[in-house]
Design a protein around this motif. Structure first.
Motif, short mmCIF file in Angstrom:
data_model
loop_
_atom_site.label_atom_id
_atom_site.label_comp_id
_atom_site.label_asym_id
_atom_site.label_seq_id
_atom_site.Cartn_x
_atom_site.Cartn_y
_atom_site.Cartn_z
N ARG A 112 -25.38 -89.51 52.08
CA ARG A 112 -24.88 -90.80 52.55
C ARG A 112 -23.97 -91.39 51.48
NH1 ARG A 112 -26.58 -94.04 56.80
NH2 ARG A 112 -28.49 -92.79 57.02
N TRP A 113 -22.80 -91.90 51.91
CA TRP A 113 -21.84 -92.55 51.02
C TRP A 113 -22.32 -93.96 50.74
CZ3 TRP A 113 -18.10 -91.40 47.82
CH2 TRP A 113 -17.18 -92.37 47.45
N ASN A 114 -22.47 -94.32 49.47
CA ASN A 114 -22.95 -95.65 49.12
C ASN A 114 -21.81 -96.60 48.70
OD1 ASN A 114 -22.24 -94.97 46.51
ND2 ASN A 114 -24.32 -95.03 45.69
N GLY A 115 -20.57 -96.18 48.90
CA GLY A 115 -19.42 -96.99 48.51
C GLY A 115 -18.72 -96.47 47.27
N THR A 116 -19.46 -95.72 46.45
CA THR A 116 -18.84 -95.14 45.25
C THR A 116 -19.12 -93.65 45.10
OG1 THR A 116 -20.76 -95.78 43.91
CG2 THR A 116 -18.90 -97.31 43.94
N SER A 117 -20.20 -93.15 45.72
CA SER A 117 -20.51 -91.73 45.60
C SER A 117 -21.40 -91.27 46.77
CB SER A 117 -21.21 -91.42 44.27
OG SER A 117 -22.43 -92.13 44.18
N TRP A 118 -21.47 -89.96 46.94
CA TRP A 118 -22.33 -89.36 47.96
C TRP A 118 -23.69 -89.07 47.36
CZ3 TRP A 118 -20.97 -89.02 52.96
CH2 TRP A 118 -19.62 -89.14 53.28
N LEU A 119 -24.74 -89.61 47.97
CA LEU A 119 -26.10 -89.41 47.48
C LEU A 119 -26.89 -88.58 48.48
CD1 LEU A 119 -26.91 -93.05 46.28
CD2 LEU A 119 -26.08 -91.11 44.91
N GLN A 120 -27.64 -87.61 47.97
CA GLN A 120 -28.47 -86.81 48.86
C GLN A 120 -29.59 -87.68 49.40
OE1 GLN A 120 -29.73 -82.85 47.55
NE2 GLN A 120 -31.68 -83.16 48.60
N GLU A 121 -29.67 -87.73 50.73
CA GLU A 121 -30.67 -88.57 51.38
C GLU A 121 -31.91 -87.78 51.76
OE1 GLU A 121 -29.71 -92.10 54.02
OE2 GLU A 121 -29.93 -90.47 55.48
N GLN A 122 -31.71 -86.57 52.29
CA GLN A 122 -32.86 -85.79 52.74
C GLN A 122 -32.46 -84.34 52.95
OE1 GLN A 122 -35.04 -87.78 55.83
NE2 GLN A 122 -36.11 -85.92 56.45
N LYS A 123 -33.42 -83.46 52.77
CA LYS A 123 -33.26 -82.05 53.07
C LYS A 123 -33.95 -81.79 54.41
CE LYS A 123 -34.35 -77.46 51.20
NZ LYS A 123 -34.86 -76.75 49.99
N LEU A 124 -33.21 -81.24 55.38
CA LEU A 124 -33.77 -80.95 56.70
C LEU A 124 -34.17 -79.49 56.78
CD1 LEU A 124 -31.14 -82.75 58.98
CD2 LEU A 124 -33.19 -83.71 57.91
N MET A 125 -35.33 -79.24 57.37
CA MET A 125 -35.84 -77.88 57.59
C MET A 125 -36.50 -77.82 58.96
SD MET A 125 -37.53 -77.29 53.84
CE MET A 125 -38.31 -78.90 53.86
N ALA A 126 -36.49 -76.65 59.55
CA ALA A 126 -37.17 -76.45 60.84
C ALA A 126 -38.68 -76.48 60.61
CB ALA A 126 -36.76 -75.12 61.45
N SER A 127 -39.39 -77.20 61.47
CA SER A 127 -40.84 -77.31 61.32
C SER A 127 -41.54 -75.97 61.50
CB SER A 127 -41.40 -78.32 62.33
OG SER A 127 -41.14 -77.89 63.65
N ASP A 128 -40.93 -75.06 62.25
CA ASP A 128 -41.52 -73.75 62.49
C ASP A 128 -40.66 -72.63 61.89
OD1 ASP A 128 -39.35 -73.90 64.19
OD2 ASP A 128 -40.41 -73.12 65.94
N GLY A 129 -39.90 -72.95 60.86
CA GLY A 129 -38.98 -71.99 60.26
C GLY A 129 -39.67 -70.73 59.76
N ALA A 130 -38.93 -69.63 59.84
CA ALA A 130 -39.45 -68.34 59.40
C ALA A 130 -38.37 -67.60 58.60
CB ALA A 130 -39.86 -67.50 60.62
N ALA A 131 -38.78 -66.56 57.93
CA ALA A 131 -37.85 -65.77 57.13
C ALA A 131 -36.72 -65.25 58.01
CB ALA A 131 -38.58 -64.60 56.49
N GLY A 132 -35.50 -65.38 57.49
CA GLY A 132 -34.33 -64.84 58.17
C GLY A 132 -33.79 -65.68 59.32
N ASP A 133 -34.32 -66.87 59.57
CA ASP A 133 -33.85 -67.70 60.70
C ASP A 133 -32.40 -68.17 60.52
OD1 ASP A 133 -36.16 -67.50 62.15
OD2 ASP A 133 -36.83 -69.56 61.78
N ARG A 134 -31.96 -68.34 59.30
CA ARG A 134 -30.60 -68.80 58.97
C ARG A 134 -30.29 -70.18 59.57
NH1 ARG A 134 -28.86 -65.06 55.04
NH2 ARG A 134 -26.94 -66.25 55.11
N PHE A 135 -31.26 -71.09 59.46
CA PHE A 135 -31.11 -72.49 59.85
C PHE A 135 -30.04 -73.12 58.96
CE2 PHE A 135 -32.38 -76.90 59.01
CZ PHE A 135 -32.77 -77.39 60.24
N GLY A 136 -29.03 -73.79 59.55
CA GLY A 136 -28.05 -74.44 58.71
C GLY A 136 -26.73 -74.78 59.37
N VAL A 137 -26.43 -74.24 60.56
CA VAL A 137 -25.18 -74.58 61.25
C VAL A 137 -25.31 -76.03 61.72
CG1 VAL A 137 -23.65 -74.03 63.17
CG2 VAL A 137 -24.84 -72.19 61.95
N SER A 138 -24.42 -76.92 61.25
CA SER A 138 -24.68 -78.35 61.32
C SER A 138 -23.67 -79.17 62.08
CB SER A 138 -24.75 -78.90 59.89
OG SER A 138 -25.71 -78.22 59.13
N ALA A 139 -24.18 -80.23 62.75
CA ALA A 139 -23.36 -81.28 63.37
C ALA A 139 -24.10 -82.60 63.20
CB ALA A 139 -23.12 -80.98 64.84
#
Length: 181
Positions: free
Chosen positions: A44-71
């Motif tokens: 999130r842009w706070n007016g002067t810089s971009w700050l990491q707000e949260q890391k998103l992960m799949a609740s049922d994620g598994a090895a090799g899922d390649r979660f990450g294509v984003s909108a």
């Protein structure tokens, strides 16, 4: 950069921007000992810089899922997991919907194609406009066929994101796909 970034995370493999929000995919991110599960980071842009707000992960994620294509669009995010195995369908793929609840990003739904098959790679592309999402299936063939004219002809599902998770499959009105000679 990601606060917990590591080699081979592929941070930046997908990026999306909406107003003062940025969503950055890292589809090679290892979650604990789970290799290539993938993640996406909200900044999130706070007016002067971009700050990491949260890391998103799949609740049922598994090895090799390649979660990450984003909108991302305002208070809604969709992240594809192109190699998610659905039942016996290896690499069918899925997409996850996250909503902002004024405090944090919460996973609201997991989307899959009702007619999905192995190697569809549903979630290989995602787009959002308001509450309308478009999810691509980069390997989706048309029908149960091995005809090379139809194999890997790709597909897209238009999904209205709601509490009901209604999905309408988009199909072309034109002629059947054919190979260029």
């Amino acid at each position: 950069t990601a606060s917990d970034g590591a080699a081979s995370d592929f941070f930046g493999s997908s990026v999306a921007l909406s107003g003062d929000l940025a969503l950055v995919g890292a589809d090679g991110d290892d979650i604990g000992a789970t290799l290539d599960q993938g993640s996406a980071y909200v900044f999130r842009w706070n007016g002067t810089s971009w700050l990491q707000e949260q890391k998103l992960m799949a609740s049922d994620g598994a090895a090799g899922d390649r979660f990450g294509v984003s909108a991302i669009s305002e208070d809604l995010a969709v992240v594809g997991a192109i190699r998610d195995d659905i039942g016996a369908n290896v690499d069918q793929g899925s997409a996850y919907v996250f909503g902002w609840n004024d405090t944090s990003w919460v996973q609201e739904q997991k989307l899959t194609a009702s007619d999905g098959a192995a190697s569809d790679f549903f979630g290989s592309s995602v787009a959002l406009s308001g509450e309308l999402a478009l999810v691509g299936a980069g390997g989706g063939g048309i029908g149960p066929t091995l005809d090379p004219a139809q194999y890997n002809s790709n597909a897209a599902g238009i999904i209205t994101v709601s509490i009901y998770g209604t999905m309408i499959r988009a199909t072309p009105d034109g002629p059947e796909p054919s190979l260029a000679t």
